[in-house]
Motif scaffolding. Structure first.
Motif, PDB file in Angstrom:
ATOM      1  N   CYS A 168     -12.977   1.455  -4.473  1.00 49.08           N
ATOM      2  CA  CYS A 168     -12.508   0.073  -4.482  1.00 49.08           C
ATOM      3  C   CYS A 168     -11.628  -0.190  -3.261  1.00 49.08           C
ATOM      4  CB  CYS A 168     -11.759  -0.229  -5.776  1.00 49.08           C
ATOM      5  SG  CYS A 168     -10.151   0.572  -5.904  1.00 49.08           S
ATOM      6  N   LYS A 169     -11.377  -1.467  -2.978  1.00 48.42           N
ATOM      7  CA  LYS A 169     -10.626  -1.840  -1.777  1.00 48.42           C
ATOM      8  C   LYS A 169      -9.231  -1.218  -1.762  1.00 48.42           C
ATOM      9  CE  LYS A 169     -12.939  -6.188  -0.819  1.00 48.42           C
ATOM     10  NZ  LYS A 169     -12.799  -7.627  -0.671  1.00 48.42           N
ATOM     11  N   THR A 170      -8.576  -1.170  -2.918  1.00 51.94           N
ATOM     12  CA  THR A 170      -7.222  -0.597  -2.976  1.00 51.94           C
ATOM     13  C   THR A 170      -7.261   0.886  -2.633  1.00 51.94           C
ATOM     14  OG1 THR A 170      -6.569  -2.187  -4.667  1.00 51.94           O
ATOM     15  CG2 THR A 170      -5.209  -0.224  -4.446  1.00 51.94           C
ATOM     16  N   GLU A 171      -8.171   1.617  -3.257  1.00 51.51           N
ATOM     17  CA  GLU A 171      -8.280   3.049  -2.957  1.00 51.51           C
ATOM     18  C   GLU A 171      -8.671   3.267  -1.507  1.00 51.51           C
ATOM     19  OE1 GLU A 171     -10.916   4.926  -5.704  1.00 51.51           O
ATOM     20  OE2 GLU A 171      -9.469   4.870  -7.337  1.00 51.51           O
ATOM     21  N   HIS A 172      -9.580   2.443  -1.002  1.00 50.52           N
ATOM     22  CA  HIS A 172     -10.009   2.554   0.395  1.00 50.52           C
ATOM     23  C   HIS A 172      -8.808   2.402   1.320  1.00 50.52           C
ATOM     24  CE1 HIS A 172     -12.094   1.603   4.162  1.00 50.52           C
ATOM     25  NE2 HIS A 172     -13.112   2.264   3.642  1.00 50.52           N
ATOM     26  N   SER A 173      -7.984   1.405   1.057  1.00 52.43           N
ATOM     27  CA  SER A 173      -6.796   1.174   1.886  1.00 52.43           C
ATOM     28  C   SER A 173      -5.823   2.333   1.790  1.00 52.43           C
ATOM     29  CB  SER A 173      -6.096  -0.122   1.468  1.00 52.43           C
ATOM     30  OG  SER A 173      -6.939  -1.219   1.706  1.00 52.43           O
ATOM     31  N   ASP A 174      -5.621   2.848   0.571  1.00 51.15           N
ATOM     32  CA  ASP A 174      -4.693   3.963   0.379  1.00 51.15           C
ATOM     33  C   ASP A 174      -5.179   5.210   1.102  1.00 51.15           C
ATOM     34  OD1 ASP A 174      -3.143   2.301  -1.192  1.00 51.15           O
ATOM     35  OD2 ASP A 174      -3.758   3.207  -3.096  1.00 51.15           O
TER      36      ASP A 174
ATOM     37  N   MET B  75       0.843  -1.184   0.000  1.00 52.18           N
ATOM     38  CA  MET B  75       0.000   0.000   0.000  1.00 52.18           C
ATOM     39  C   MET B  75       0.881   1.238   0.000  1.00 52.18           C
ATOM     40  SD  MET B  75      -3.089  -0.807   2.626  1.00 52.18           S
ATOM     41  CE  MET B  75      -2.597  -2.289   3.498  1.00 52.18           C
ATOM     42  N   SER B  76       0.340   2.289  -0.587  1.00 45.98           N
ATOM     43  CA  SER B  76       1.093   3.534  -0.607  1.00 45.98           C
ATOM     44  C   SER B  76       0.181   4.683  -0.245  1.00 45.98           C
ATOM     45  CB  SER B  76       1.708   3.757  -1.989  1.00 45.98           C
ATOM     46  OG  SER B  76       0.684   3.910  -2.945  1.00 45.98           O
ATOM     47  N   ASP B  77       0.759   5.687   0.396  1.00 47.42           N
ATOM     48  CA  ASP B  77       0.006   6.871   0.779  1.00 47.42           C
ATOM     49  C   ASP B  77      -0.424   7.587  -0.498  1.00 47.42           C
ATOM     50  OD1 ASP B  77      -0.812   9.412   1.599  1.00 47.42           O
ATOM     51  OD2 ASP B  77       0.522   9.386   3.317  1.00 47.42           O
ATOM     52  N   CYS B  78      -1.709   7.863  -0.626  1.00 46.44           N
ATOM     53  CA  CYS B  78      -2.244   8.444  -1.855  1.00 46.44           C
ATOM     54  C   CYS B  78      -2.058   9.956  -1.938  1.00 46.44           C
ATOM     55  CB  CYS B  78      -3.722   8.099  -1.997  1.00 46.44           C
ATOM     56  SG  CYS B  78      -4.743   8.813  -0.692  1.00 46.44           S
ATOM     57  N   GLY B  79      -1.738  10.607  -0.820  1.00 48.57           N
ATOM     58  CA  GLY B  79      -1.544  12.050  -0.813  1.00 48.57           C
ATOM     59  C   GLY B  79      -2.813  12.813  -0.502  1.00 48.57           C
ATOM     60  N   CYS B  80      -2.637  14.056  -0.085  1.00 50.29           N
ATOM     61  CA  CYS B  80      -3.766  14.892   0.340  1.00 50.29           C
ATOM     62  C   CYS B  80      -4.756  15.150  -0.787  1.00 50.29           C
ATOM     63  CB  CYS B  80      -3.258  16.226   0.881  1.00 50.29           C
ATOM     64  SG  CYS B  80      -2.361  16.087   2.444  1.00 50.29           S
ATOM     65  N   ASP B  81      -4.254  15.449  -1.994  1.00 50.11           N
ATOM     66  CA  ASP B  81      -5.162  15.786  -3.100  1.00 50.11           C
ATOM     67  C   ASP B  81      -6.146  14.662  -3.369  1.00 50.11           C
ATOM     68  OD1 ASP B  81      -4.005  18.274  -3.421  1.00 50.11           O
ATOM     69  OD2 ASP B  81      -2.669  17.623  -5.031  1.00 50.11           O
ATOM     70  N   LYS B  82      -5.656  13.450  -3.508  1.00 48.32           N
ATOM     71  CA  LYS B  82      -6.535  12.310  -3.797  1.00 48.32           C
ATOM     72  C   LYS B  82      -7.440  12.018  -2.603  1.00 48.32           C
ATOM     73  CE  LYS B  82      -7.032   7.708  -5.526  1.00 48.32           C
ATOM     74  NZ  LYS B  82      -8.380   8.008  -5.939  1.00 48.32           N
TER      75      LYS B  82
ATOM     76  N   LEU C 171     -12.839  11.828  -0.655  1.00 49.16           N
ATOM     77  CA  LEU C 171     -13.226  11.642   0.738  1.00 49.16           C
ATOM     78  C   LEU C 171     -14.682  11.224   0.899  1.00 49.16           C
ATOM     79  CD1 LEU C 171     -12.396  11.754   3.678  1.00 49.16           C
ATOM     80  CD2 LEU C 171     -12.947  14.191   3.675  1.00 49.16           C
ATOM     81  N   GLU C 172     -15.598  11.887   0.218  1.00 46.21           N
ATOM     82  CA  GLU C 172     -17.023  11.555   0.374  1.00 46.21           C
ATOM     83  C   GLU C 172     -17.301  10.119  -0.067  1.00 46.21           C
ATOM     84  OE1 GLU C 172     -19.290  13.360   1.995  1.00 46.21           O
ATOM     85  OE2 GLU C 172     -17.647  14.759   2.370  1.00 46.21           O
ATOM     86  N   GLU C 173     -16.721   9.714  -1.192  1.00 46.60           N
ATOM     87  CA  GLU C 173     -16.910   8.342  -1.663  1.00 46.60           C
ATOM     88  C   GLU C 173     -16.290   7.351  -0.681  1.00 46.60           C
ATOM     89  OE1 GLU C 173     -15.850  10.840  -3.592  1.00 46.60           O
ATOM     90  OE2 GLU C 173     -17.428  11.002  -5.092  1.00 46.60           O
ATOM     91  N   TYR C 174     -15.157   7.703  -0.125  1.00 45.28           N
ATOM     92  CA  TYR C 174     -14.492   6.850   0.869  1.00 45.28           C
ATOM     93  C   TYR C 174     -15.397   6.665   2.090  1.00 45.28           C
ATOM     94  CZ  TYR C 174     -11.392   5.700   4.760  1.00 45.28           C
ATOM     95  OH  TYR C 174     -10.829   5.121   5.881  1.00 45.28           O
ATOM     96  N   LEU C 175     -15.965   7.757   2.580  1.00 45.09           N
ATOM     97  CA  LEU C 175     -16.804   7.691   3.770  1.00 45.09           C
ATOM     98  C   LEU C 175     -18.079   6.886   3.532  1.00 45.09           C
ATOM     99  CD1 LEU C 175     -16.375  11.336   5.091  1.00 45.09           C
ATOM    100  CD2 LEU C 175     -15.355   9.251   6.016  1.00 45.09           C
TER     101      LEU C 175
END
Length: 82
Positions: A22-28, A1-8, A13-17
């Protein structure tokens, strides 16, 4: 896993919440929030605001108030048709 950064993290954020990434983006994004206090604070504000709005949408008006509103609507309709 890698830190996705503040911009991403902030962009998604709303989709994450809402668990809409997807699982990869959620983890990042989760990893980024764990390491970035500013984004974590923004996520907390968003989550809290969403919960407050959802709770407010579930509330109902007292029956007495609903009865008063309906009575006034009926009066207005009667006056309009007279």
């Amino acid at each position: 896993m890698s830190d996705c950064g503040c911009d991403k993290a902030r962009r998604d954020l709303e989709e994450y919440l809402r668990n809409e990434v997807c699982k990869t983006e959620h983890s990042d994004i989760r990893e980024h929030l764990e390491s970035c206090p500013a984004c974590r604070d923004e996520a907390l504000v968003s989550r809290t605001l969403t919960e407050v709005v959802a709770r407010a949408c579930r509330e109902t008006a007292p029956e007495e108030l609903r009865d008063q509103v309906l009575a006034r609507l009926r009066e207005a309709q009667s006056a309009a048709h007279a």
